[in-house]
Design an enzyme around this catalytic site. Structure first.
Site, PDB file in Angstrom:
ATOM      1  N   HIS A  28     -13.952   0.678   2.228  1.00 56.29           N
ATOM      2  CA  HIS A  28     -15.776   0.647   2.254  1.00 56.29           C
ATOM      3  C   HIS A  28     -16.164   0.863   0.955  1.00 56.29           C
ATOM      4  CE1 HIS A  28     -19.676   1.386   3.786  1.00 56.29           C
ATOM      5  NE2 HIS A  28     -19.195   0.704   4.910  1.00 56.29           N
ATOM      6  N   ASP A  45     -15.063  -1.048  11.967  1.00 57.01           N
ATOM      7  CA  ASP A  45     -14.611  -2.395  12.435  1.00 57.01           C
ATOM      8  C   ASP A  45     -13.162  -2.667  12.870  1.00 57.01           C
ATOM      9  OD1 ASP A  45     -17.304  -3.721  12.425  1.00 57.01           O
ATOM     10  OD2 ASP A  45     -17.121  -4.248  10.378  1.00 57.01           O
TER      11      ASP A  45
HETATM   12  N1  CMC Z   1      -6.858  -4.012   1.753  1.00 56.19           N
HETATM   13  C1  CMC Z   1      -6.317  -3.747   0.593  1.00 56.19           C
HETATM   14  N2  CMC Z   1      -6.648  -3.571  -0.406  1.00 56.19           N
HETATM   15  C2  CMC Z   1      -7.941  -3.350  -0.571  1.00 56.19           C
HETATM   16  C3  CMC Z   1      -8.749  -3.208   0.630  1.00 56.19           C
HETATM   17  C4  CMC Z   1      -8.074  -3.548   1.834  1.00 56.19           C
HETATM   18  N3  CMC Z   1      -8.655  -3.592   3.085  1.00 56.19           N
HETATM   19  N4  CMC Z   1      -9.958  -2.763   0.399  1.00 56.19           N
HETATM   20  C5  CMC Z   1      -9.928  -2.571  -0.875  1.00 56.19           C
HETATM   21  N5  CMC Z   1      -8.839  -2.822  -1.503  1.00 56.19           N
HETATM   22  C6  CMC Z   1      -8.255  -2.396  -2.823  1.00 56.19           C
HETATM   23  C7  CMC Z   1      -8.955  -3.597  -3.953  1.00 56.19           C
HETATM   24  O1  CMC Z   1      -7.954  -4.591  -3.991  1.00 56.19           O
HETATM   25  C8  CMC Z   1      -9.141  -2.842  -5.141  1.00 56.19           C
HETATM   26  O2  CMC Z   1      -8.012  -2.617  -5.529  1.00 56.19           O
HETATM   27  P1  CMC Z   1      -7.875  -2.527  -7.491  1.00 56.19           P
HETATM   28  O3  CMC Z   1      -8.833  -1.467  -7.649  1.00 56.19           O
HETATM   29  O4  CMC Z   1      -6.432  -2.330  -7.654  1.00 56.19           O
HETATM   30  O5  CMC Z   1      -8.488  -3.908  -7.799  1.00 56.19           O
HETATM   31  C9  CMC Z   1      -9.841  -1.574  -4.560  1.00 56.19           C
HETATM   32  O6  CMC Z   1      -8.991  -1.326  -3.085  1.00 56.19           O
HETATM   33  C10 CMC Z   1     -11.369  -1.356  -4.459  1.00 56.19           C
HETATM   34  O7  CMC Z   1     -11.516  -2.396  -3.530  1.00 56.19           O
HETATM   35  P2  CMC Z   1     -12.885  -3.236  -4.161  1.00 56.19           P
HETATM   36  O8  CMC Z   1     -12.980  -4.663  -3.568  1.00 56.19           O
HETATM   37  O9  CMC Z   1     -13.394  -3.111  -5.487  1.00 56.19           O
HETATM   38  O10 CMC Z   1     -13.993  -2.201  -3.395  1.00 56.19           O
HETATM   39  P3  CMC Z   1     -15.364  -2.786  -2.704  1.00 56.19           P
HETATM   40  O11 CMC Z   1     -16.338  -1.621  -2.663  1.00 56.19           O
HETATM   41  O12 CMC Z   1     -15.756  -3.786  -3.438  1.00 56.19           O
HETATM   42  O13 CMC Z   1     -15.160  -3.601  -1.109  1.00 56.19           O
HETATM   43  C11 CMC Z   1     -14.776  -3.976   0.975  1.00 56.19           C
HETATM   44  C12 CMC Z   1     -15.350  -2.921  -0.054  1.00 56.19           C
HETATM   45  C13 CMC Z   1     -15.146  -3.318   2.256  1.00 56.19           C
HETATM   46  C14 CMC Z   1     -15.451  -5.225   0.995  1.00 56.19           C
HETATM   47  C15 CMC Z   1     -13.499  -3.902   0.926  1.00 56.19           C
HETATM   48  O14 CMC Z   1     -12.642  -2.622   0.975  1.00 56.19           O
HETATM   49  C16 CMC Z   1     -12.605  -4.806   1.793  1.00 56.19           C
HETATM   50  O15 CMC Z   1     -12.840  -6.233   1.631  1.00 56.19           O
HETATM   51  N6  CMC Z   1     -12.010  -4.317   3.103  1.00 56.19           N
HETATM   52  C17 CMC Z   1     -11.654  -5.275   4.225  1.00 56.19           C
HETATM   53  C18 CMC Z   1     -12.864  -6.091   4.939  1.00 56.19           C
HETATM   54  C19 CMC Z   1     -13.851  -5.011   5.809  1.00 56.19           C
HETATM   55  O16 CMC Z   1     -13.146  -4.093   6.326  1.00 56.19           O
HETATM   56  N7  CMC Z   1     -15.048  -4.875   5.682  1.00 56.19           N
HETATM   57  C20 CMC Z   1     -15.890  -4.375   6.573  1.00 56.19           C
HETATM   58  C21 CMC Z   1     -16.717  -2.977   6.071  1.00 56.19           C
HETATM   59  S1  CMC Z   1     -17.295  -1.850   7.073  1.00 56.19           S
HETATM   60  C22 CMC Z   1     -18.457  -2.909   7.915  1.00 56.19           C
HETATM   61  C23 CMC Z   1     -19.943  -3.054   7.440  1.00 56.19           C
HETATM   62  O17 CMC Z   1     -20.408  -1.828   6.893  1.00 56.19           O
HETATM   63  O18 CMC Z   1     -20.374  -4.029   6.963  1.00 56.19           O
END
Ligand code: CMC
Length: 429
Positions: free
Chosen positions: A305, A363
Site C-alpha cells: 500500500h 483487498d
Molecule cells: N508484490 C510485489 N512487490 C511489490 C508489491 C506487491 N504487491 N507492492 C509493492 N512492491 C514492491 C515494488 O516492486 C517496489 O520495489 P522496488 O522498491 O524494489 O522497486 C516496492 O515494493 C515499492 O512499491 P511501489 O510500487 O513503489 O509502491 P507504491 O506505493 O507506488 O504502490 C501499490 C502501492 C498498492 C500500487 C502496490 O503495492 C501494488 O501494486 N500492490 C498490488 C495491488 C494492490 O493490492 N492494490 C490495492 C491497494 S489497497 C486498495 C485501495 O486503497 O485502493
C-alpha cells in the site's frame, strides 16, 4: 498560521517557507510562493505532497491506524452501521438516535431512480463491464436531477449527497441484473441499507428472498471498511474534477473511473483471480518468486500500500468477516481462504516483503468475502464504488464549502523539444 519555518536557498536567495502542523500526522511545508520565484516542486506520484487540508479521515501508515473523523475503524465496524458512518463522514459527528432515524428515513426515501434510467441502461451491451455502466449511469444522473445542481447552494449539495448515497445500491444492482438478463428489483423501504442492496442484487419477482443477517452484517461491514481513505487516487480525482465547478454526479463518475484500475479498487478482483490462478498451496512459492522478480511484472495482488507500511487495519477486520461469512455459507473448509492464509503467512515471513514493508491490504480478503456472499467477480469494484461514494461526496462537499477553494492545476517538468519552426510537408522526413 505557521508554527515553524523551513529555509530554502535558491541561487543564493533565501526563502522562508511556513511549516504548518495538523492535529495528527506529518507537518507540511507551504511552497505556494515558489511559483512566483519561477521554481516548482517535482513529486511524481505525489509521494510527498499534501494536496489539501481536510478534517475527514486520518491514516497513520506506519502504525496501521485509520480514523474516520477521529474514530478508529475497528470501533466503527463493531458498533455502527454503514449509514451511521455515512452520517459521520458527511457531517463530522455520529448521529444521535433521532438524527439516525431521520437520516435513515431520508436515504430510504431517495433510493428509487428515475424510470427513464432503465432505458439508458438498455443502450449498453449485456456483456459490458458493470464498472463501464456505472461510469456512464452515474455521470448521467446530472441529466435527471437538474433541481439540485447549484454547487454553491449548501442545500443543493446536501440533496445531491443524499441522492448519491441512496441511489448507488439501486444502480449497482441494476447493472448486475442487466448483465444477467433478470428484471430489476425495486428497493424495499422496510429493509435497511445493506439488506435492501442484497435484496435488489439477489431477489427475483418470482421468489421471496430473505437475506441472512450474518451476510447482511458482512456486506454492511465491507461498506464501512471502504467508505473513505483520505486523498487516494479516486478521491483526489473527485476533488480535481470538483475544483473546476463540475456538478457532483460528473465528479463522482470521474472518481469511479479512477477507482477501476487494478492498483486501486480493481485489486479485489485481481486478488481473487490471483488466488484462483495459484490454485494450490504447492504453487505459492512459485508465485512469491514471480512477485520478487524485477523482470516479471507480476505483483502479489492485495499486498502493499502507498500509505500503510504495516498491516492494513481494514484487512484484519476483513479477514474476520471473511471467516464469519464462510462459516455460514460453506462451513470452515473454503480452499481459497485456506490458500490465502497460507500465502499471507509465507509472504509475511519472506525477507523481500519484510524489507519493503509489504502487508496484506483490505483487498486481500475482500474478494473471497464478496465471492462467498454470492457477488460475481466483475461486481467487486462496483461495490467498492458504492461504499466509497460517501467518502467522495464528503470530500467534494468539504472542498466546495471552503471559501479559499482554488482550481487544482498542477504544473510539470517539461523535457520535450525546445521551440522550433514547422517545416513544409515535403521537407519532413
Ligand atoms: N508484490 C510485489 N512487490 C511489490 C508489491 C506487491 N504487491 N507492492 C509493492 N512492491 C514492491 C515494488 O516492486 C517496489 O520495489 P522496488 O522498491 O524494489 O522497486 C516496492 O515494493 C515499492 O512499491 P511501489 O510500487 O513503489 O509502491 P507504491 O506505493 O507506488 O504502490 C501499490 C502501492 C498498492 C500500487 C502496490 O503495492 C501494488 O501494486 N500492490 C498490488 C495491488 C494492490 O493490492 N492494490 C490495492 C491497494 S489497497 C486498495 C485501495 O486503497 O485502493
Amino acid at each position: 498560521m505557521a508554527d515553524k519555518i523551513a529555509k530554502l536557498s535558491i541561487d543564493n536567495k533565501e526563502l522562508d517557507l511556513p511549516i504548518y502542523s495538523g492535529t495528527l500526522g506529518p507537518d507540511v511545508v507551504d511552497i505556494n510562493q515558489l511559483a512566483k520565484e519561477n521554481v516548482l516542486t517535482f513529486d511524481p506520484g505525489y509521494m510527498s505532497t499534501a494536496s489539501c487540508e481536510s478534517q475527514i479521515t486520518f491514516i497513520d501508515g506506519d502504525a496501521g491506524i485509520l480514523l474516520y473523523r477521529g474514530y478508529p475503524i475497528d470501533q466503527l465496524a463493531e458498533k455502527c452501521n454503514y449509514l451511521e458512518v455515512c452520517y459521520l463522514l458527511l457531517n463530522g459527528e455520529l448521529p444521535n438516535p433521532e438524527q439516525k432515524k431521520q437520516f435513515e428515513h431520508t436515504i430510504t426515501y431517495h433510493t428509487m431512480v428515475h424510470a427513464q434510467l432503465s432505458n439508458f441502461l438498455n443502450g449498453f451491451r449485456r456483456d459490458a463491464h458493470p464498472m463501464a455502466i456505472m461510469v456512464g449511469v452515474v455521470g448521467a444522473l446530472s441529466a435527471f436531477y437538474h433541481d439540485s445542481l447549484d454547487i454553491n447552494n449548501p442545500k443543493d449539495r446536501e440533496t445531491s449527497a443524499y441522492r448519491l448515497i441512496s441511489k448507488m445500491p439501486t444502480i449497482a444492482a441494476m447493472c448486475h441484473k442487466y448483465s444477467i438478463g433478470q428484471p430489476y428489483m425495486y428497493p424495499q423501504n422496510h429493509m435497511n441499507y445493506s439488506e435492501n442492496f442484497m435484496h435488489m442484487m439477489f431477489a427475483t419477482p418470482a421468489e421471496r428472498y430473505e437475506p441472512n443477517p450474518t451476510l447482511v452484517r458482512a456486506m454492511d461491514r465491507i461498506l464501512i471498511l471502504h467508505a473513505d481513505h483520505e486523498q487516494n487516487a479516486s478521491t483526489s480525482t473527485v476533488r480535481m474534477a470538483g475544483s473546476t465547478g463540475a456538478n457532483p454526479f460528473a465528479c463522482i463518475s470521474a472518481g469511479i473511473g479512477a477507482l477501476w484500475g487494478p492498483a486501486h479498487g480493481g485489486a479485489n478482483e485481481a486478488a481473487l483471480n490471483m488466488l484462483l490462478e495459484i490454485g494450490d498451496e504447492s504453487r505459492i512459492n512459485e508465485y512469491i518468486k514471480k512477485a520478487k522478480d524485477k523482470n516479471d511484472p507480476f505483483r502479489l495482488m492485495g499486498f502493499g500500500h502507498r500509505v500503510y507500511k504495516n498491516y492494513d487495519p481494514r484487512a484484519k477486520i476483513m479477514r474476520e468477516t471473511c471467516h464469519e461469512v464462510l462459516k455460514v455459507v460453506e462451513g470452515h473448509d473454503n480452499p481459497v481462504f485456506k490458500l490465502a492464509m497460507k500465502l499471507e503467512k509465507i509472504a509475511l515471513e519472506d525477507d523481500y516483503f519484510i524489507e519493503k514493508k509489504l502487508y496484506p491490504n483490505v483487498d486481500f480478503y475482500s474478494g473471497i468475502t464478496l465471492s462467498a456472499l454470492g457477488i460475481p467477480t466483475n461486481m467487486f469494484t462496483v461495490i467498492f464504488a458504492l461504499a466509497r461514494t460517501i467518502g467522495w461526496i464528503s470530500h467534494w462537499n468539504e472542498m466546495i464549502g471552503d471559501p479559499n477553494r482554488r482550481l487544482c492545476r498542477p504544473r510539470q517538468l517539461y523535457t520535450g523539444p525546445t521551440q522550433r519552426d514547422v517545416p513544409h510537408l515535403e521537407k519532413r522526413n
